[in-house]
Scaffold this active site. Sequence first.
Site, PDB file in Angstrom:
ATOM      1  N   LYS A 126      61.739  81.771  -2.150  1.00  0.00           N
ATOM      2  CA  LYS A 126      61.044  81.093  -3.245  1.00  0.00           C
ATOM      3  C   LYS A 126      61.996  80.965  -4.422  1.00  0.00           C
ATOM      4  CE  LYS A 126      56.761  81.070  -5.918  1.00  0.00           C
ATOM      5  NZ  LYS A 126      55.425  81.700  -6.108  1.00  0.00           N
ATOM      6  N   ASP A 176      44.331  85.918  -9.574  1.00  0.00           N
ATOM      7  CA  ASP A 176      44.301  84.552  -9.043  1.00  0.00           C
ATOM      8  C   ASP A 176      43.934  84.555  -7.558  1.00  0.00           C
ATOM      9  OD1 ASP A 176      44.496  81.794  -9.096  1.00  0.00           O
ATOM     10  OD2 ASP A 176      46.665  81.761  -8.852  1.00  0.00           O
TER      11      ASP A 176
END
Length: 256
Positions: free
Chosen positions: A18, A120
Amino acid sequence: MGVTWLARRGDEAPVVLKRIHPALAARDDARDRFLHEARAMARVHDVCVPRTLGLGEVEGEWFIAMEYIEGVSVQARLEAGPPFTSGEVARLGADGAQALLAAHGARDANGLSAPVIHRDVSPHNLLLGNDGRARLIDFGVASLTGEGESGGKYAWAAPEQLLDDVASPLSDQYSLGVVLWECVAGRPAFDFEEDVEVIFQVTEVGVPPLPASTPEALRAVVMRMTSLAPEGRFEDLREVRETLALLGAERAPLRR
């Protein structure tokens, strides 16, 4: 804010890399948030959270190397089908609860309590592995202090996140409960175009009743997890995990 790549070196197992999105790479706030995510993930060690393999920098560009889990997101499964069975929902919930227990019970490098509040939890951030286990991913807005301001998406945020701008293990529990509600019902819990209407429904009305066909034991767990008032939820996610694990019976691969 990130871009992910599947990478492999020689005959080694593939990993996920990432990177900060190129358009944001020069921004200090984007870099700080990216490093924040890496620190949060590195604290959490559990089979239901992909392992963080390393954090590095090449020519000023930061990256996180993570364990690759083959599978699809819960969101993708909701959109493409097939519908979730009650057993699959229970297993998903048990794995999600286990991942959150690991995050909330995290410790720092000195062995001191250092809880991570995800903030989240949503269908986009739960991955259905082909091995039959679900994983919690994306700690980009996690709190490293055990509390923290609201984060995440309105339709899965707990009422207290939207009203009081705070998050806690109980708000993570609520968010997981909404995901399970949607997997049972096969539709969004709060499907409104305007954010203001979503916020009103989340904070004042609550999740709708589940379909009459829902097994009563599963219904009771999901509706308690999604109580408007934090004190109405389970005090400890261990009870959620253990109850749902029993309802899920024997583990079988979650269908893609």
